[in-house]
Scaffold this motif. Structure first.
Motif, short mmCIF file in Angstrom:
data_model
loop_
_atom_site.label_atom_id
_atom_site.label_comp_id
_atom_site.label_asym_id
_atom_site.label_seq_id
_atom_site.Cartn_x
_atom_site.Cartn_y
_atom_site.Cartn_z
N THR A 70 0.81 -1.22 0.00
CA THR A 70 0.00 0.00 0.00
C THR A 70 0.85 1.27 0.00
N GLU A 71 2.03 1.19 0.57
CA GLU A 71 2.90 2.38 0.61
C GLU A 71 3.48 2.69 -0.77
N ALA A 72 3.93 1.65 -1.48
CA ALA A 72 4.53 1.85 -2.80
C ALA A 72 3.50 1.78 -3.93
N SER A 73 2.26 1.41 -3.61
CA SER A 73 1.18 1.27 -4.60
C SER A 73 1.53 0.24 -5.68
N THR A 74 2.08 -0.89 -5.25
CA THR A 74 2.41 -1.96 -6.19
C THR A 74 1.69 -3.25 -5.79
N PHE A 75 1.49 -4.11 -6.77
CA PHE A 75 0.88 -5.43 -6.58
C PHE A 75 1.89 -6.47 -7.06
N HIS A 76 2.26 -7.41 -6.19
CA HIS A 76 3.19 -8.49 -6.53
C HIS A 76 2.35 -9.76 -6.65
N ILE A 77 2.41 -10.42 -7.81
CA ILE A 77 1.57 -11.59 -8.07
C ILE A 77 2.44 -12.80 -8.38
N SER A 78 2.24 -13.89 -7.61
CA SER A 78 2.97 -15.15 -7.81
C SER A 78 1.97 -16.29 -7.91
N ILE A 79 2.31 -17.34 -8.67
CA ILE A 79 1.46 -18.52 -8.76
C ILE A 79 2.23 -19.75 -8.28
N LEU A 80 1.48 -20.75 -7.80
CA LEU A 80 2.07 -21.98 -7.29
C LEU A 80 2.04 -23.05 -8.37
N GLY A 81 3.18 -23.72 -8.57
CA GLY A 81 3.26 -24.79 -9.55
C GLY A 81 2.90 -26.15 -8.96
N GLU A 82 3.39 -26.44 -7.74
CA GLU A 82 3.16 -27.75 -7.13
C GLU A 82 3.01 -27.62 -5.62
N LEU A 83 1.94 -28.22 -5.10
CA LEU A 83 1.71 -28.19 -3.65
C LEU A 83 2.87 -28.81 -2.89
N GLY A 84 3.26 -28.19 -1.80
CA GLY A 84 4.31 -28.71 -0.95
C GLY A 84 5.72 -28.34 -1.37
N VAL A 85 5.86 -27.68 -2.52
CA VAL A 85 7.20 -27.36 -3.05
C VAL A 85 7.38 -25.84 -3.07
N LYS A 86 8.16 -25.34 -2.11
CA LYS A 86 8.39 -23.90 -1.99
C LYS A 86 8.97 -23.30 -3.27
N GLU A 87 9.87 -24.05 -3.91
CA GLU A 87 10.56 -23.54 -5.09
C GLU A 87 9.66 -23.47 -6.32
N SER A 88 8.43 -24.00 -6.24
CA SER A 88 7.56 -23.99 -7.41
C SER A 88 6.72 -22.70 -7.52
N TRP A 89 6.88 -21.78 -6.54
CA TRP A 89 6.22 -20.49 -6.68
C TRP A 89 6.92 -19.70 -7.79
N THR A 90 6.16 -19.07 -8.67
CA THR A 90 6.72 -18.27 -9.75
C THR A 90 6.15 -16.86 -9.67
N LYS A 91 7.04 -15.90 -9.59
CA LYS A 91 6.60 -14.50 -9.56
C LYS A 91 6.23 -14.09 -10.98
N LEU A 92 4.96 -13.74 -11.19
CA LEU A 92 4.50 -13.37 -12.52
C LEU A 92 4.73 -11.91 -12.83
N PHE A 93 4.25 -11.04 -11.93
CA PHE A 93 4.26 -9.62 -12.20
C PHE A 93 4.50 -8.82 -10.94
N VAL A 94 5.02 -7.65 -11.14
CA VAL A 94 4.93 -6.57 -10.16
C VAL A 94 4.24 -5.45 -10.92
N VAL A 95 3.02 -5.15 -10.53
CA VAL A 95 2.22 -4.14 -11.21
C VAL A 95 2.35 -2.83 -10.43
N GLY A 96 2.72 -1.78 -11.12
CA GLY A 96 2.80 -0.48 -10.48
C GLY A 96 4.21 0.07 -10.51
N PRO A 97 4.41 1.17 -9.85
CA PRO A 97 3.51 1.82 -8.90
C PRO A 97 2.34 2.51 -9.59
#
Length: 184
Positions: free
Chosen positions: A114-141
């Motif tokens: 809220t301070e920087a007015s940005t949105f960080h969006i990540s999706i999960l590839g596989e349950l239970g696997v931390k490394e499977s998160w993929t950062k898609l976008f940083v929208v903003g500011p």
């Protein structure tokens, strides 16, 4: 439906005895609650949740970590998936809003700084696997945007602007559109 009930096994003031959690699943067939016998993580009962393919997901946290808890209704089992630190390390967690959603058939985690007015969006590839998160976008500011409203089936994210108009972010084109409708 699944629920978590907190109880104290001894009759003493609650602040003296650590409480325990009892997890139950409701069955429409038997019209009753059934205890889930599984190693279940503690939950602070997050209101952020998403349902996808027979699995209910919600956010949980410890003193140091944030993670996704997933309950598979068919297997009657829990899976925890840590949220990678790159999602929130650079942000002051007191100044962000966190949202869990289904986005294009995947579990997605969005952090609104809220301070920087940005949105960080990540999706999960596989349950239970931390490394499977993929950062898609940083929208903003984008200081004109207020907060997340919902995610559409075609990859659009609906947002409320600070002037109460609705806007959407198209994940495919990266463009932001504005409606002429007001949202109160």
């Amino acid at each position: 439906m699944i629920r978590c009930t907190r109880y104290s096994p001894k009759i003493v003031p609650i602040y003296h005895v650590p409480s325990e959690h009892l997890w139950e699943m409701y069955s429409l067939n038997s019209n009753s609650w059934k205890k889930i016998d599984a190693d279940v993580p503690h939950s602070y009962c997050s209101i952020e949740h998403a349902y996808l393919n027979g699995v209910c997901h919600w956010l949980d946290k410890t003193e140091t970590d944030v993670y996704l808890v997933s309950f598979d209704f068919c297997k009657e089992s829990f899976i925890t998936t840590p949220i990678p630190s790159y999602v929130y390390d650079s942000l002051d967690f007191h100044l962000v809003r966190r949202r869990l959603m289904v986005l294009n058939g995947s579990i997605a985690f969005m952090v609104h700084d809220t301070e920087a007015s940005t949105f960080h969006i990540s999706i999960l590839g596989e349950l239970g696997v931390k490394e499977s998160w993929t950062k898609l976008f940083v929208v903003g500011p984008l200081p004109c945007l207020g907060h997340f409203v919902g995610a559409g089936k075609k990859g659009n994210i609906l947002l409320r602007k600070k002037d109460s108009e609705l806007a959407w972010f198209d994940l495919i084109t990266g463009m932001i559109g504005v409606t002429t409708e007001r949202f109160y």
